[in-house]
Design an enzyme around this catalytic site. Structure first.
Site, short mmCIF file in Angstrom:
data_model
loop_
_atom_site.label_atom_id
_atom_site.label_comp_id
_atom_site.label_asym_id
_atom_site.label_seq_id
_atom_site.Cartn_x
_atom_site.Cartn_y
_atom_site.Cartn_z
N LYS A 163 34.95 54.79 2.21
CA LYS A 163 36.51 55.27 2.27
C LYS A 163 37.61 54.83 1.73
O LYS A 163 36.68 53.25 1.17
CB LYS A 163 36.22 54.53 3.94
CG LYS A 163 35.99 55.55 4.68
CD LYS A 163 36.45 56.76 5.37
CE LYS A 163 36.04 57.28 6.39
NZ LYS A 163 37.00 58.48 7.03
N LYS A 262 35.64 70.37 10.55
CA LYS A 262 35.39 69.74 11.50
C LYS A 262 35.43 70.91 12.94
O LYS A 262 36.33 71.11 13.14
CB LYS A 262 35.37 69.01 11.91
CG LYS A 262 35.42 67.55 11.40
CD LYS A 262 36.34 66.70 11.51
CE LYS A 262 35.45 65.52 10.45
NZ LYS A 262 36.52 64.48 10.53
O1 OSB Z 1 37.82 61.57 7.93
O2 OSB Z 1 35.46 62.41 7.71
C1 OSB Z 1 36.46 61.24 8.12
C2 OSB Z 1 34.39 59.67 10.93
C3 OSB Z 1 35.20 59.50 12.00
C4 OSB Z 1 36.25 60.44 11.85
C5 OSB Z 1 36.25 60.85 10.47
C6 OSB Z 1 36.48 60.66 10.00
C7 OSB Z 1 34.27 59.99 9.95
C8 OSB Z 1 34.19 60.48 8.65
C9 OSB Z 1 32.36 59.96 9.70
O3 OSB Z 1 34.28 60.19 7.55
C10 OSB Z 1 31.87 61.33 9.07
C11 OSB Z 1 30.39 60.73 9.60
O4 OSB Z 1 29.05 60.50 8.88
O5 OSB Z 1 30.04 61.63 11.25
MG MG Z 2 37.27 63.13 6.50
#
Ligand code: OSB
Ligand code: MG
Length: 368
Positions: A163, A262
């Site tokens: 991130k 997703k």
């Molecule tokens: O932006 O992809 C994202 C987790 C929660 C909400 C948004 C995101 C994420 C992750 C983690 O990047 C993904 C995971 O390991 O489940």
């Molecule tokens: Mg993302």
């Protein structure tokens, strides 16, 4: 589909390790587990992936529960469902609320696959038996992030996402790249930038990132197109792609070169597959995003990621990435960087009823 009852369970579990994005830190996870029981005694399972607060999308656990209980389930009760494929269209009188819709729709797909005696992967048109696994590091502290990456590499993960934000980007990526020169590395900004940061984002080009995910606003596709024309790192959209038409417009405008799909964000497996099919046709690679989810949602993600257009390892890690003990049996395991798809019908994992009970704080069963 001859439904006997639908049970909603609100569950809560602490994360092994805090997960930080520039939007906030997640230390425990709530989710809504949906069990659709058929009159034949077969159950399909789904998982509502909204968070406890509306930081990622506008939905929350509470809004999902409300929309499921007061709108979605009554609609199903009134109209019945012939096949999971028709679910998203049936829900069209309810605007958005995609995570609530997906929670039920994915359970219906699991039920359908079990009744047909097929794996969910096969039913969705999946073509592979193993899925490459990627992992996400949400840790702004550089030494800690490096230690975490090392431990994941030891476990076999070979694609890592970190991130980033304006407070933690160029130096952070440069150091990680220096330490791991050959790593398949990508960065997710969760909308931390504006077009004014184009030069800054361009300076990330030299680190050979697989892609940069959602650098600009959560609902933007126009500025992303402008940014993509200025940087060579491929842009991947996550938050901006909530519908099939969002994907179509983003591809048409050149707002991204990759899409993160997703199931919860787009309203179910049916819509996820439509976006996949469109992207495959246009030559846009897709990958399966993650929601810090439990095993049921992970299992649905595995079926999704087995479709042929999923050519990039997604955010599908093992159960032990976040949980001391998951709610499915067996747990999801990564071996040599891959997860082997289960071969039993439906999602292919059993729900661990004892564990589910342990983490349930509230439940409600609607009899049809
Ligand atoms: O932006 O992809 C994202 C987790 C929660 C909400 C948004 C995101 C994420 C992750 C983690 O990047 C993904 C995971 O390991 O489940
Ligand atoms: Mg993302």
């Amino acid at each position: 589909m001859n439904i006997k009852s639908i049970k909603l369970s609100l569950i809560k579990m602490p994360l092994k390790q805090a997960f930080t994005t520039h939007l906030g830190t997640v230390t425990e996870r709530e989710a809504i587990i949906v069990e659709v029981e058929g009159k034949d005694g077969v159950s399909g399972f789904g998982e509502g992936v909204a968070f406890s607060s509306p930081w990622y999308t506008e939905e929350t656990i509470q809004t999902s529960w409300h929309v499921l209980k007061d709108f979605i389930i009554p609609l199903i009760k009134e109209n019945g469902i012939a096949h999971p494929e028709g679910t998203f269209a049936l829900f069209s009188s309810i605007r958005r609320n995609h995570m609530a819709k997906a929670a039920i729709e994915t359970a219906l797909w699991d039920l359908q696959a079990k009744r047909e005696g097929k794996t969910l992967s096969k039913l969705m048109g999946g073509t592979v038996d193993t899925i490459p696994s990627g992992v996400v590091v949400g840790n702004p502290n550089l030494p800690a992030a490096i230690t975490q990456i090392e431990s994941y590499l030891e476990k076999g993960y070979y694609r890592v996402k970190v991130k980033i934000s304006p407070e933690n980007d160029i130096q952070y990526i440069a150091e990680i790249r220096k330490k791991f020169p050959d790593l398949l590395l990508m960065a997710d900004a969760n909308s931390a930038y504006t077009l004014e940061d184009a030069e800054r984002l361009k300076s990330l080009d030299e680190y050979g990132l697989l892609m940069i995910e959602q650098p600009l606003d959560y609902d933007d596709i126009v500025d992303h197109a402008k940014l993509q024309s200025k940087i060579s790192t491929p842009i991947c959209l996550d938050e901006s792609i909530v519908t099939f038409n969002d994907a179509r417009k983003a591809v048409e405008l050149g707002s991204c070169k990759v899409i993160n799909i997703k199931i919860g964000r787009v309203g179910g497996l049916g819509e996820a597959k439509r976006i996949h099919d469109f992207c495959a046709d246009k030559g846009i690679p897709v990958w399966a995003g993650g929601m810090i989810e439990f095993g049921i949602s992970r299992a649905h993600n595995l079926a999704l990621a087995s479709m042929p257009g999923f050519t990039i390892p997604g955010d599908i890690s093992g159960s032990d990435r976040y949980w001391e003990k998951d709610i499915i049996e067996p747990e999801i395991k990564v071996q040599g960087g891959f997860i082997t798809l289960p071969n039993r019908p439906g999602i292919g994992f059993e729900v661990n009823r004892k564990r589910l009970e342990e983490v349930t704080i509230f439940e409600d069963k609607i009899i049809f």
